[in-house]
Design an enzyme around this catalytic site. Structure first.
Site, short mmCIF file in Angstrom:
data_model
loop_
_atom_site.label_atom_id
_atom_site.label_comp_id
_atom_site.label_asym_id
_atom_site.label_seq_id
_atom_site.Cartn_x
_atom_site.Cartn_y
_atom_site.Cartn_z
N GLY B 268 0.84 -1.20 0.00
CA GLY B 268 0.00 0.00 0.00
C GLY B 268 0.87 1.25 0.00
O GLY B 268 2.09 1.19 0.15
N SER B 271 4.25 5.83 4.27
CA SER B 271 5.58 5.68 4.86
C SER B 271 5.79 4.29 5.44
O SER B 271 6.88 3.73 5.38
CB SER B 271 5.77 6.72 5.97
N GLU B 293 0.17 -1.66 -6.90
CA GLU B 293 -0.67 -0.57 -7.39
C GLU B 293 0.23 0.64 -7.63
O GLU B 293 0.47 1.03 -8.76
CB GLU B 293 -1.71 -0.31 -6.29
N ASN B 383 -9.39 8.58 3.67
CA ASN B 383 -9.05 8.67 2.25
C ASN B 383 -9.97 7.80 1.38
O ASN B 383 -10.54 8.27 0.41
CB ASN B 383 -7.61 8.20 2.01
N GLY B 387 -7.01 0.26 -3.01
CA GLY B 387 -6.88 -1.09 -3.56
C GLY B 387 -6.78 -2.16 -2.50
O GLY B 387 -6.66 -3.34 -2.83
#
Lengths: 512, 512
Positions: B268, B271, B293, B383, B387
């Site tokens: 993903g 950080s 992704e 957010n 995915g």
């Protein structure tokens, strides 16, 4: 003991007599602590005599196993095994009341799994090695390959992966089952090639389970039948649900989003899904196909009506009446049927590829369209998630159906906040109750809530949900909630045995 | 105005000068109420000038659109459009603080979607018709086909499906991007054939987006750069998380469940995932591949270290420093990279086929391993699910990582009951915090809870969760809960601004 001529006909493997055992002898191969895989999916095609012998033995000595099946077993086997304390772990699905109690009191560890995933986990060694597989067969081929009976479920991979295989050759199973199965085992990852299923009637494998015959440790010749399903005839509510859904499909056809052959259909097990599927016979549809998990009575009603061209599943589970019609006339149906491993019948990639219409039953839904399929009151397991997740996530149209009320109105099936989430709002396109159909496609949560409350909730519970939603909206958020009230409906249920305190009889009358 | 020679080089479509427009002229094609698709994925490759002109215009006249992108936009475009009241509906992902506020106060309707699904919905007409697509290009071919820039996202299907197409030809984008994209559009269902991706480096399509050049209504020549990512260097906690995960992978290799090349990796954005991926450079791994992704800094660190052979993604999002290194030396990397449509980079069927190791960040997790990726306090959108669902459900190993604490310890990331579920326990194999790693594979909920509490929870919150779990177990259930306390941690947060009342300082000291 058994019909020798028939057994010779069904068992074409030359060495079979060397492996002939009584159920007790075969069950003796299963030792305390072992992991055992058995055939059986929604009470179809389970091994019958060896688990019974195992339960008997477990009544007399410490014997506790991890039992993996396709899905639920018939013939009360899960009850017998639970009562004999023979189960320490159980996966991936069950429907037995006694086993359910043991799961909920913590005495049997239950792994509730997406039904397409169990054999992937086993193959990747993310579950313990399988010691023994016990598989019901209608025939054994010249090479010792297994022809399954009324379900494939996880039988193929269990038989291939287990150290030892016990075959129950059921002489009562229809010979015409042979040729109806399509066994295909996906390759190991990461070098797997695409699974070539491109339609419900794709045949991509073999009609038998190819195993190393060296692993066959015992063959038990049996007789006996699957337990009939207990599907109920439609009542007024399930008929309304079917009507709403069928008129929605008709509108989709009118608007050009679907053709009269719709898309390959999947329907969950049970009376409600069965009623909806049967209802399709009356709609303006033709050349339907099914790419489903369990083929129930409605599949055969639709085949008989000429509306359904082909049905793919991993098991056939029928009522007593329908069973008579089908099993005695299987030749009439078999060219329009295929039974696959549940890994394929439920495969997320194939469901996505075909663009399935998926219809499953919800235990509970919330105003935003999250669905609880498994946990009563957020804690007590009912049956398991089954294949609903395999289908709902990847379907072109994901439909969940439920009556708006349970226990004579004591419970609203639609609550502010589901007490357990099996399917998130992302995976739920359409909700249907007897009151109406909420089309949630392309809507944001605040829009979904209005649609669900106004279309699906029972009038008697509608004002309370409107009030909840309205207060939540004032507090804000993408998915507004009043956290301190979110589970109040379930807490009332726990304390008072019902949700009546959220009924607004007067206001509801005003709604009509 | 712009470098003519360069523009002529980048735009090989003969008629392009006829379509040359200013951003304002192009933006004028977008009318109030339209559905507009734009390129852009995680602040990479978004159209830059037309949305800016649109925001300016919306400041002066009523203009409100449905905006669909790949994922988040850079260059503050979502902020500008929100401030200008230009957005009525937005999907499928965003990360902008101003837009987030508008979503949470209900003024923008946000559809939070699995990122692989948006174009399926559009293609099936389950979303409104797309009026205009605005796509950033690094080149336009002889046939008027679009070569995207740093992201593919949903650009290909948007450009193909929209009535009108506006192309922003960005002369600052590296020419070496051409040839790095692999554009493939799945066929319509139900007659779709298998998508032939079988490895991270599979190339199955074309290096450009093939559109009907008749649909090109405007070409705007632009300059400008993507916003740099704000990835932070690892801190002590993220380093611990990476260490736990890397030693877990090493154990899996030792036990033969993984090879030293692991499996295709997905990570993903952010950080934490970046730190974990960077950490792989130090482990006993080789010939790694990514099927992910977003390709972040860590991808290029791993390519540089020689550990990573190939990376597939749908966008490249880099920090300022890493960007300099990569964009100026793209020739050095381009044979080891491919950018695909997000429908393919995130495709559930391909994720399942390849057997990906998926590593995503959780906002909140519960003791049974359910994960909240999106909603702060159960209500406020952060957010979007992105995915994570596409990958976690179908991965061979689904890992979620989080620091055990947030806001300096005021919040425990692990709670009794997540306030919103994005990923159910079925889809979560491994949880990791700085305290340890919970391997949940093959465990029942009661076993999962012990693992999560003892391995992952911050010591200061551990006693309260133990007490909760212990009381819940006494009440019974497959997934034991005390419903009236289940959301108490979030309610405390809402009322008191923290979860400190669940801290047990003394007991925690005893734990160590």
């Amino acid at each position: 003991m058994f019909n020798e001529a028939l057994a010779n006909e069904r068992c074409r493997w030359p060495q079979w007599r060397d492996k002939l055992r009584t159920p007790q002898e075969a069950a003796a191969l299963i030792k305390d602590g072992m992991t055992v895989g058995m055939s059986g999916f929604t009470r179809a095609g389970e091994a019958k005599e060896v688990p019974r012998a195992l339960a008997e033995r477990a009544g007399n000595e410490p014997l506790s196993i991890t039992l993996m099946t396709g899905a639920s077993l018939g013939n009360d086997l899960d009850r017998m095994l639970t009562e004999a304390n023979a189960l320490s772990r159980r996966m991936p699905f069950q429907v037995d009341a006694t086993l359910r109690r043991a799961i909920n009191d913590g005495s049997v560890m239950f792994m509730d799994q997406h039904l397409s995933e169990t054999v992937e986990l086993l193959r990747n060694r993310q579950l313990a090695n399988m010691d023994v597989a016990v598989i019901e067969a209608c025939a054994i081929t010249e090479d010792g390959y297994i022809v399954p009976t009324t379900s494939v479920g996880n039988s193929a991979s269990y038989a291939i992966l287990a150290d030892k295989v016990i075959i129950e050759l059921n002489l009562d199973s229809p010979a015409a089952l042979e040729g109806m199965h399509d066994i295909y085992i996906p390759q190991m990852r990461p070098t797997r090639t695409p699974i070539p299923v491109v339609a419900a009637d794709s045949r991509i494998g073999t009609p038998h389970i190819p195993i190393d015959s060296e692993s066959i440790e015992a063959i038990v010749v049996t007789q006996g039948h699957d337990s009939p399903s207990t599907v109920l005839p439609p009542d007024a509510d399930t008929r309304s649900i079917a009507d709403h859904l069928i008129s929605f499909f008709a509108d989709e056809v009118r608007d050009g989003r679907l053709t009269p052959s719709l898309l390959p259909l999947q329907a969950g097990i049970g009376s409600m899904a069965n009623a909806v599927m049967s209802g399709l016979a009356e709609g303006p549809f033709e050349h339907l196909s099914m790419y489903s998990e369990v083929l129930q009575d409605s599949t055969f009603d639709l085949l008989d009506s000429g509306k359904l061209d082909f049905a793919s599943g991993c098991s056939i589970t029928l009522s007593e009446d329908c069973g008579k019609r089908v099993w005695e006339n299987l030749d009439h149906y078999r060219d329009r049927l295929v039974l696959r491993p549940q890994e394929l019948s439920n495969h997320p990639g194939i469901v996505r590829r075909l663009g399935i219409i998926s219809i499953n039953t919800a235990l509970e839904m919330d105003i935003y369209g999250n669905v609880n399929s498994t946990h009563v009151g957020g804690t007590k397991m009912m049956n398991g998630i089954g294949g609903s997740g395999d289908f709902a996530r990847n379907a072109q149209l994901s439909v969940f159906v439920s009556k708006s009320l349970a226990k004579g109105g004591d419970i609203s099936s639609i609550v502010p906040f589901v007490s357990h989430v099996d399917h998130t709002e992302h995976d739920v396109d359409v909700l249907v109750t007897e009151h109406g159909l909420a089309d949630l496609r392309g809507l944001a949560p605040r829009e979904r809530a209005v649609e669900v409350i106004e279309k699906c909730v029972a009038p008697i519970y509608r004002p309370a949900l409107r009030d909840y939603f309205s207060e939540a909206c004032q507090r804000g958020g993408h998915t507004p909630h009043c956290l301190e009230q979110a589970l109040a409906w379930h807490i009332a249920m726990e304390k008072e045995g019902n949700m009546r305190r959220f009924q607004y009889v007067e206001k509801a009358q005003a709604i009509g």
